[in-house]
Scaffold this active site. Structure first.
Site, PDB file in Angstrom:
ATOM      1  N   LYS A 198       0.840  -1.200   0.000  1.00 47.85           N
ATOM      2  CA  LYS A 198       0.000   0.000   0.000  1.00 47.85           C
ATOM      3  C   LYS A 198       0.877   1.253   0.000  1.00 47.85           C
ATOM      4  CE  LYS A 198      -3.599   2.309   2.629  1.00 47.85           C
ATOM      5  NZ  LYS A 198      -4.470   2.313   3.786  1.00 47.85           N
ATOM      6  N   GLU A 204      10.866  -4.415   4.044  1.00 48.69           N
ATOM      7  CA  GLU A 204      10.932  -5.833   3.679  1.00 48.69           C
ATOM      8  C   GLU A 204      10.533  -6.025   2.209  1.00 48.69           C
ATOM      9  OE1 GLU A 204       9.380  -4.456   6.185  1.00 48.69           O
ATOM     10  OE2 GLU A 204       9.523  -5.636   8.023  1.00 48.69           O
ATOM     11  N   GLY A 253      -4.674  -1.851   5.139  1.00 56.33           N
ATOM     12  CA  GLY A 253      -3.862  -2.972   4.649  1.00 56.33           C
ATOM     13  C   GLY A 253      -4.465  -4.327   4.978  1.00 56.33           C
ATOM     14  N   ARG A 254      -4.881  -4.525   6.228  1.00 56.87           N
ATOM     15  CA  ARG A 254      -5.377  -5.855   6.638  1.00 56.87           C
ATOM     16  C   ARG A 254      -6.828  -6.087   6.219  1.00 56.87           C
ATOM     17  NH1 ARG A 254      -4.085  -2.547  10.677  1.00 56.87           N
ATOM     18  NH2 ARG A 254      -5.673  -1.828  12.137  1.00 56.87           N
ATOM     19  N   GLU A 339      -3.687  -6.702  15.188  1.00 60.14           N
ATOM     20  CA  GLU A 339      -3.248  -5.374  14.749  1.00 60.14           C
ATOM     21  C   GLU A 339      -4.399  -4.376  14.890  1.00 60.14           C
ATOM     22  OE1 GLU A 339       0.067  -4.705  11.683  1.00 60.14           O
ATOM     23  OE2 GLU A 339      -1.721  -4.228  10.532  1.00 60.14           O
ATOM     24  N   HIS A 370      -2.756 -33.262  17.664  1.00 64.20           N
ATOM     25  CA  HIS A 370      -1.561 -34.049  17.993  1.00 64.20           C
ATOM     26  C   HIS A 370      -0.424 -33.151  18.441  1.00 64.20           C
ATOM     27  CE1 HIS A 370      -3.428 -37.708  16.486  1.00 64.20           C
ATOM     28  NE2 HIS A 370      -4.047 -36.882  15.659  1.00 64.20           N
ATOM     29  N   LYS A 482       9.987  -0.577  13.846  1.00 62.40           N
ATOM     30  CA  LYS A 482      10.492  -0.273  12.497  1.00 62.40           C
ATOM     31  C   LYS A 482      11.591   0.792  12.569  1.00 62.40           C
ATOM     32  CE  LYS A 482       6.211  -0.911   9.851  1.00 62.40           C
ATOM     33  NZ  LYS A 482       5.200  -0.244   9.047  1.00 62.40           N
TER      34      LYS A 482
END
Ligand code: F6P
Length: 514
Positions: A198, A204, A253-254, A339, A370, A482
């Site tokens: 965005k 990253e 964004g999410r 978030e 398990h 950040k």
């Protein structure tokens, strides 16, 4: 609201000795404590919420103004106050009428972008879009992180049964191992690289994008696509406007997988299936907007969350999809929920008065059985479990697998509730029981059902945020780390760390590779 919180806590104290199982003395318990909409059913009868508690929870939602906040969101008010933004991801899946922002209808722009995405997806899928050498494109590498990765990665996996487009790989981590593994044995000549960000500044993503650009070499000119809100930055990176899919800042964004960020999903399953996904999201939006609170699936899922977090003091909740193709859903919901609602101040900046977002975690069933279910059944912490299961599997020749999957899912929620007394057995074989769960049952994991599900969880998070009085749409809590990472890069490379704390200095020495 204080008095409602007090009455809720009194209800809990007064019913402390009553078991969840005993609530089923009422033969109508399941019907009364479950909600259905468009082929999806939420069962919250295996919780300790009784009729009085539910009435109080609904009163709480009313007092918090859930309905007016919901209407404000859908009508384009700037409810993300700290960033002064509207929250209109629902416009991306809107099927009917205008959606106004500052008096302007955003729907023509939304439809035009969707149509552009569909043209691009069709052309790539049918081979009209060619690689630089004139050959076909058969692979896609999608680079992004957080909301620019988790939604499309989860969605492509979830809709695996419908995947008939190019193979899609995702790269998110700044760890060079991620790009290396994703590009191993992949021919750059046959690969389209999507850079999804965005902001188009996320470190990253930008490092991985540069690495991909070098990997493609001169092919990067024609084999890279960008998805972003920052069109000046995509141009500066070298991707021409005709290969950029833009979206507005009112899509968080999410919450962005419904638009251009969902392009990898559209490439995988085609525009028609992607539209069905949007239809499912829209159907849940309509239900959320119009169903009375007590019959409203997102609202009641949220109120179950409030009951468990604030009244029962349970610090986490487990997401347990009995659906292998939903194996990325827990990670997706982790971002969506944590978030959004991991906040300690209200919209007005005051400290919150109640605990907010729980830790959200999980794994696909049955694998978790398990691994960590031991703790769910006999551990000292009670963890509300949120099961998900389809009536019908997507493997027509393996229906016997699906029967076992269903049996396991139902067995777990029953065992958690029922427990088992030790009688003549050793205490280590005793199960305390009385552990709550909800179950989301859907007909089949279709694109429509996935859309309903994601919209359901988005609205659940929203309703919880409204009740806690927080802004579910900003994420200032990710900034400090950040900034510090940026400042630490020169120190990792041997710079002067004398103003750092002793631990950081010690770790820098330990991690010095020279
Ligand atoms: O660091 C958090 C975050 O801002 C998320 O909210 C977002 O989904 C992610 O980073 C990626 O951001 P972008 O799409 O701008 O690269």
């Amino acid at each position: 609201m204080d008095s409602i919180w007090r009455r809720l806590r009194s209800n809990r104290t007064a019913s402390a000795d009553r078991t969840i199982l005993s609530l089923f003395d009422d033969p109508a318990r399941f019907d009364d404590f479950s909600i259905s909409t468009d082929g999806m059913l939420l069962d919250y009868s295996k919780t300790s919420i009784d009729k009085d508690a539910r009435a109080l929870l609904v009163e709480l939602a009313e007092a918090a103004g859930v309905e007016s906040h919901r209407d404000a969101m859908f009508s384009g008010e700037r409810i993300n106050t700290s960033e002064d933004r509207a929250v209109l991801h629902t416009a991306l899946r809107n099927q009917n009428g205008a959606v106004r922002l500052d008096g302007r209808d955003v729907m023509p722009e939304v439809r035009a972008t969707l149509a552009r995405m569909a043209r691009f997806a069709n052309a790539l899928r049918n081979g009209e879009i060619k690689a630089a050498d004139g050959g076909p494109i058969t692979e896609v590498i999608s680079i992004g992180i957080g909301g620019s990765d988790l939604g499309p990665a989860m969605g492509v996996k979830a809709l695996g049964a419908y995947h008939d487009g190019p193979k899609i790989r995702f790269v998110s981590n700044i760890d060079g191992a991620h790009f290396t593994e994703a590009s191993k044995r992949v021919d750059p000549a046959r690969t389209l690289v999507i850079v999804a960000s965005k902001s188009f500044t996320t470190v990253e993503t930008m490092i991985n994008a540069e690495t991909a650009k070098s990997w493609l070499g001169t092919r990067a000119q024609s084999q890279m696509v960008a998805i972003s809100s920052a069109l000046d930055k995509t141009t500066a990176f070298g991707i021409p406007p005709e290969r950029v899919f833009g979206f507005a800042d009112w899509v968080g964004g999410r919450y962005s997988m419904w638009g251009p960020i969902g392009l990898p999903i559209m490439l995988a399953v085609g525009p028609d299936a992607f539209h069905e996904f949007l239809d499912g999201g829209y159907a849940m939006d309509q239900h959320f907007r119009h169903a009375p609170l007590v019959e409203n699936m997102p609202v009641m899922l949220a109120l179950t969350g409030i009951w468990h977090r604030n009244i029962c003091d349970y610090p986490t909740r487990a997401t347990l999809p009995y659906d292998q193709r939903l194996s990325r859903l827990p990670a997706y919901l982790q971002q969506l929920d944590m978030e959004s609602n991991g906040k300690c101040v209200t919209q007005d900046g005051a400290p919150v008065s109640e605990l907010t977002g729980p830790v959200v975690w999980g794994q696909a069933g049955v694998n978790g059985q398990h691994a960590f279910y031991q703790l769910l059944h006999q551990g000292t912490s009670v963890i509300p479990c949120e099961f998900m299961i389809a009536a019908e599997g997507s493997e027509p020749t393996l229906t016997h697998h699906h029967d076992l999957l269903k049996a396991n899912c139902l067995a777990q929620s029953e065992a958690l509730m029922r427990g088992r007394e030790s009688r003549n057995m050793r205490p280590c074989r005793e199960f305390p029981g009385n552990r709550p769960s909800t179950t989301l049952a859907y007909k089949k994991l279709t694109p429509f059902a996935l859309g309903q599900m994601i919209s359901l969880y988005e609205h659940r998070v929203f309703v919880e945020g409204v009740i806690w009085g927080i802004n579910s749409f900003d994420q200032w809590g990710v900034e400090l780390g950040k900034e510090m990472a940026t400042a630490l890069v020169p120190l990792v490379r041997g710079g002067d760390a004398s103003d750092k704390d002793g631990s950081t200095q010690g770790l820098l020495r330990a991690l010095d590779a020279s």
